[in-house]
Every structure is written in C-alpha cells, then in structure tokens.
Design a protein around this motif. Structure first.
Motif, short mmCIF file in Angstrom:
data_model
loop_
_atom_site.label_atom_id
_atom_site.label_comp_id
_atom_site.label_asym_id
_atom_site.label_seq_id
_atom_site.Cartn_x
_atom_site.Cartn_y
_atom_site.Cartn_z
N LEU A 1 -1.92 -38.43 -10.51
CA LEU A 1 -1.33 -37.22 -11.06
C LEU A 1 -2.31 -36.07 -10.84
O LEU A 1 -3.19 -35.80 -11.64
CB LEU A 1 -1.02 -37.40 -12.55
N VAL A 2 -2.13 -35.39 -9.72
CA VAL A 2 -3.03 -34.33 -9.29
C VAL A 2 -2.99 -33.17 -10.28
O VAL A 2 -1.93 -32.78 -10.76
CB VAL A 2 -2.65 -33.85 -7.87
N LYS A 3 -4.13 -32.66 -10.56
CA LYS A 3 -4.28 -31.50 -11.44
C LYS A 3 -3.75 -31.75 -12.86
O LYS A 3 -3.33 -30.82 -13.54
CB LYS A 3 -3.59 -30.26 -10.85
N VAL A 4 -3.77 -33.00 -13.29
CA VAL A 4 -3.23 -33.32 -14.61
C VAL A 4 -3.96 -32.55 -15.71
O VAL A 4 -3.35 -32.08 -16.64
CB VAL A 4 -3.23 -34.84 -14.88
N PHE A 5 -5.26 -32.40 -15.58
CA PHE A 5 -6.01 -31.71 -16.63
C PHE A 5 -5.66 -30.22 -16.69
O PHE A 5 -5.60 -29.63 -17.76
CB PHE A 5 -7.52 -31.89 -16.44
N GLU A 6 -5.39 -29.64 -15.53
CA GLU A 6 -5.07 -28.21 -15.49
C GLU A 6 -3.62 -27.91 -15.86
O GLU A 6 -3.31 -26.80 -16.23
CB GLU A 6 -5.33 -27.65 -14.08
N ARG A 7 -2.73 -28.89 -15.73
CA ARG A 7 -1.31 -28.59 -15.84
C ARG A 7 -0.61 -29.15 -17.09
O ARG A 7 0.58 -28.93 -17.26
CB ARG A 7 -0.58 -29.09 -14.60
N ILE A 8 -1.30 -29.86 -17.93
CA ILE A 8 -0.65 -30.43 -19.12
C ILE A 8 -0.21 -29.29 -20.04
O ILE A 8 -1.05 -28.54 -20.55
CB ILE A 8 -1.59 -31.38 -19.88
N PRO A 9 1.10 -29.14 -20.28
CA PRO A 9 1.56 -28.10 -21.21
C PRO A 9 1.20 -28.50 -22.65
O PRO A 9 1.45 -29.64 -23.07
CB PRO A 9 3.08 -28.08 -21.02
N HIS A 10 0.64 -27.60 -23.39
CA HIS A 10 0.22 -27.91 -24.76
C HIS A 10 1.39 -28.33 -25.64
O HIS A 10 1.24 -29.21 -26.48
CB HIS A 10 -0.49 -26.70 -25.37
N HIS A 11 2.55 -27.72 -25.45
CA HIS A 11 3.70 -28.08 -26.30
C HIS A 11 4.16 -29.52 -26.03
O HIS A 11 4.67 -30.18 -26.93
CB HIS A 11 4.85 -27.08 -26.13
N VAL A 12 3.97 -30.01 -24.82
CA VAL A 12 4.35 -31.40 -24.51
C VAL A 12 3.37 -32.36 -25.18
O VAL A 12 3.78 -33.38 -25.74
CB VAL A 12 4.41 -31.63 -22.99
N VAL A 13 2.09 -32.03 -25.14
CA VAL A 13 1.10 -32.87 -25.84
C VAL A 13 1.45 -32.92 -27.32
O VAL A 13 1.45 -33.99 -27.94
CB VAL A 13 -0.33 -32.34 -25.65
N ALA A 14 1.77 -31.77 -27.92
CA ALA A 14 2.10 -31.71 -29.35
C ALA A 14 3.36 -32.53 -29.67
O ALA A 14 3.38 -33.28 -30.65
CB ALA A 14 2.28 -30.27 -29.78
#
Length: 163
Positions: free
Chosen positions: A47-60
């Motif tokens: 999953l390329v660029k996973v750290f840069e692209r994770i949307p905060h609302h999805v994590v929440a």
C-alpha cells in the motif's frame, strides 16, 4: 489491552510478531507446498504512501468500530494536525494543516494502519477462506491455504490459517 482483544492470525504487528515472523511463515508455506508438489503462488500488495494518505476520519470511524481508545486516537491525530511550515534558510512557507496522513516515526504508526486494515482483511478472509493473508503494516501477501488429504476435512469445517 486493545492489541490483545484485536489479535488476528494474519496480523504481524504487535507483541511476539513482526516482519521477520511474517516472512518466515510465508517462506514455510511456499517450501511446504513445494514438498507436496501442488504448485504455489502468492500475491503481494504494498500500500504505497499509506502513511501519507490515511484519511483521519477513516481512522476515527474504524477505531470506534473496534473499540480503540478514542482519547488516544485524538491525541495522536491532534499531533498530526499541528500547523506545519517548510523553512529554507530565512524563507518560511505559510502554515498548512494536515487532514490526512500519519507520521511514519510516530509511536502509533503501525497501530493506526492496522485499525483500518482489520475489517478489510476480515471481510476478505470470510469471502475467500482458502486464501491465507499476511499483513505487516502496509504490506500484504495472500497465498493459498495448503490443503492435503489430512487437513481437507478440517478445512471444510472452518477457514484455514496455516500457523
């Protein structure tokens, strides 16, 4: 406690697991398959660029679904959302605020992608029980469950995870 409550046989981040254990199990499955001569293949996904692209609302959203401590997630996301500037010599950019992405060196950098991946991989293993996933942060491997005459009956009763 959250880590223990959300263990999955395919997740290799946490106490007693890691990239070396994931790689060892993948290698073992391939060697075992070679000894049975059924043929073997494995799909690899990074999953390329996973750290840069994770949307905060999805994590929440996923954190709430899994009972992850929301106070801890808020603390982490607030740190990521601090104003940032780029400075070169005496030139300073305007401040920007991040609404997605996590810091790769953060203490939660392996937990937050896992929070997102748990339901995705759970759904995939339910839909395809003969595929054995191996997930290490943002690297995913998927190979066949190794079946032989001894374990085919067992496989028909439950999903197969080669341990």
């Amino acid at each position: 406690k959250w880590d223990r409550d959300n263990l999955r046989p395919h997740l290799y981040v946490g106490e007693g697991t890691g990239a070396d254990m994931a790689a060892w199990k993948q290698t073992f499955r391939a060697e075992f398959a070679a000894s049975l001569k059924p043929g073997y293949g494995q799909g690899l996904l990074d999953l390329v660029k996973v750290f840069e692209r994770i949307p905060h609302h999805v994590v929440a959203r996923e954190a709430r679904r899994l009972g992850y401590p929301i106070w801890l997630l808020r603390l982490s996301l607030d740190a990521y959302r601090q104003p940032r500037v780029i400075r070169v010599g005496s030139a300073v950019s305007r401040a920007v605020l991040a609404s997605r992405g996590i810091t790769a060196g953060s203490g939660f950098a392996t937990t937050e992608p896992r929070v997102i991946m748990i339901h995705i991989v759970d759904a995939a293993t339910t839909a395809h029980p003969a595929v054995v996933p191996t997930v290490y942060v943002n690297d995913i491997a998927a190979g066949p469950c190794l079946l032989n005459k001894r374990n085919i009956k067992q496989h028909m009763q439950r999903p197969c995870f080669a341990d």
